[in-house]
Design a protein around this motif. Structure first.
Motif, PDB file in Angstrom:
ATOM      1  N   ARG A   8       0.875  -1.175   0.000  1.00  0.00           N
ATOM      2  CA  ARG A   8       0.000   0.000   0.000  1.00  0.00           C
ATOM      3  C   ARG A   8       0.911   1.222   0.000  1.00  0.00           C
ATOM      4  O   ARG A   8       1.687   1.440   0.927  1.00  0.00           O
ATOM      5  N   ILE A   9       0.815   2.023  -1.047  1.00  0.00           N
ATOM      6  CA  ILE A   9       1.693   3.173  -1.244  1.00  0.00           C
ATOM      7  C   ILE A   9       0.859   4.435  -1.111  1.00  0.00           C
ATOM      8  O   ILE A   9      -0.164   4.583  -1.782  1.00  0.00           O
ATOM      9  N   THR A  10       1.300   5.356  -0.258  1.00  0.00           N
ATOM     10  CA  THR A  10       0.609   6.621  -0.040  1.00  0.00           C
ATOM     11  C   THR A  10       1.557   7.767  -0.327  1.00  0.00           C
ATOM     12  O   THR A  10       2.677   7.792   0.189  1.00  0.00           O
ATOM     13  N   GLN A  11       1.110   8.723  -1.134  1.00  0.00           N
ATOM     14  CA  GLN A  11       1.932   9.899  -1.415  1.00  0.00           C
ATOM     15  C   GLN A  11       1.792  10.879  -0.263  1.00  0.00           C
ATOM     16  O   GLN A  11       0.692  11.232   0.131  1.00  0.00           O
ATOM     17  N   VAL A  12       2.931  11.316   0.309  1.00  0.00           N
ATOM     18  CA  VAL A  12       2.906  12.219   1.452  1.00  0.00           C
ATOM     19  C   VAL A  12       3.552  13.570   1.155  1.00  0.00           C
ATOM     20  O   VAL A  12       3.420  14.494   1.955  1.00  0.00           O
ATOM     21  N   LYS A  13       4.251  13.693   0.030  1.00  0.00           N
ATOM     22  CA  LYS A  13       4.858  14.968  -0.360  1.00  0.00           C
ATOM     23  C   LYS A  13       4.581  15.233  -1.828  1.00  0.00           C
ATOM     24  O   LYS A  13       4.361  14.313  -2.614  1.00  0.00           O
ATOM     25  N   SER A  14       4.634  16.496  -2.205  1.00  0.00           N
ATOM     26  CA  SER A  14       4.344  16.918  -3.566  1.00  0.00           C
ATOM     27  C   SER A  14       5.519  16.649  -4.499  1.00  0.00           C
ATOM     28  O   SER A  14       6.678  16.646  -4.087  1.00  0.00           O
ATOM     29  N   ALA A  15       5.198  16.466  -5.772  1.00  0.00           N
ATOM     30  CA  ALA A  15       6.223  16.294  -6.800  1.00  0.00           C
ATOM     31  C   ALA A  15       6.656  17.630  -7.397  1.00  0.00           C
ATOM     32  O   ALA A  15       7.564  17.674  -8.227  1.00  0.00           O
ATOM     33  N   LEU A  52       9.039  10.745  -1.194  1.00  0.00           N
ATOM     34  CA  LEU A  52       7.735  11.329  -1.436  1.00  0.00           C
ATOM     35  C   LEU A  52       6.583  10.429  -1.003  1.00  0.00           C
ATOM     36  O   LEU A  52       5.442  10.872  -0.994  1.00  0.00           O
ATOM     37  N   VAL A  53       6.877   9.178  -0.672  1.00  0.00           N
ATOM     38  CA  VAL A  53       5.813   8.210  -0.376  1.00  0.00           C
ATOM     39  C   VAL A  53       6.078   7.474   0.932  1.00  0.00           C
ATOM     40  O   VAL A  53       7.196   7.461   1.441  1.00  0.00           O
ATOM     41  N   GLU A  54       4.998   6.866   1.453  1.00  0.00           N
ATOM     42  CA  GLU A  54       5.096   5.930   2.566  1.00  0.00           C
ATOM     43  C   GLU A  54       4.600   4.583   2.050  1.00  0.00           C
ATOM     44  O   GLU A  54       3.611   4.526   1.311  1.00  0.00           O
ATOM     45  N   VAL A  55       5.251   3.503   2.472  1.00  0.00           N
ATOM     46  CA  VAL A  55       4.911   2.174   1.979  1.00  0.00           C
ATOM     47  C   VAL A  55       4.568   1.275   3.158  1.00  0.00           C
ATOM     48  O   VAL A  55       5.257   1.287   4.187  1.00  0.00           O
ATOM     49  N   GLU A  56       3.494   0.507   2.996  1.00  0.00           N
ATOM     50  CA  GLU A  56       3.042  -0.429   4.022  1.00  0.00           C
ATOM     51  C   GLU A  56       2.837  -1.783   3.354  1.00  0.00           C
ATOM     52  O   GLU A  56       2.220  -1.867   2.301  1.00  0.00           O
ATOM     53  N   GLU A  57       3.383  -2.844   3.943  1.00  0.00           N
ATOM     54  CA  GLU A  57       3.185  -4.182   3.409  1.00  0.00           C
ATOM     55  C   GLU A  57       1.884  -4.758   3.916  1.00  0.00           C
ATOM     56  O   GLU A  57       1.560  -4.637   5.099  1.00  0.00           O
ATOM     57  N   LEU A  58       1.123  -5.364   3.025  1.00  0.00           N
ATOM     58  CA  LEU A  58      -0.147  -5.980   3.407  1.00  0.00           C
ATOM     59  C   LEU A  58      -0.041  -7.480   3.404  1.00  0.00           C
ATOM     60  O   LEU A  58       0.732  -8.062   2.746  1.00  0.00           O
TER      61      LEU A  58
END
Length: 61
Positions: free
Chosen positions: A7-14, A55-61
């Motif tokens: 699960r990838i979530t964008q937390v900062k702008s490009a 720029l992203v946070e990653v969570e393993e499912l």
């Protein structure tokens, strides 16, 4: 056996980043802060995540 998912979530702008980093976010299915996508855990996706890891946070499912 089911494949692992990330699960990838964008937390900062490009904005202000290199062009290819913005295109990598688009390829992952992101583009706006707070947007979340689920991707299959494989080498190509891991490589894209590594390119934009700041720029992203990653969570393993």
């Amino acid at each position: 056996m089911a494949e692992k998912t990330l699960r990838i979530t964008q937390v900062k702008s490009a904005i202000g980043r290199k062009y290819d980093q913005g295109r990598t976010l688009k390829a992952l299915g992101l583009g706006k802060i707070g947007r979340t996508v689920d991707q299959v855990d494989n080498e190509s996706v891991r490589g894209m995540i590594f390119k934009v890891k700041h720029l992203v946070e990653v969570e393993e499912l």
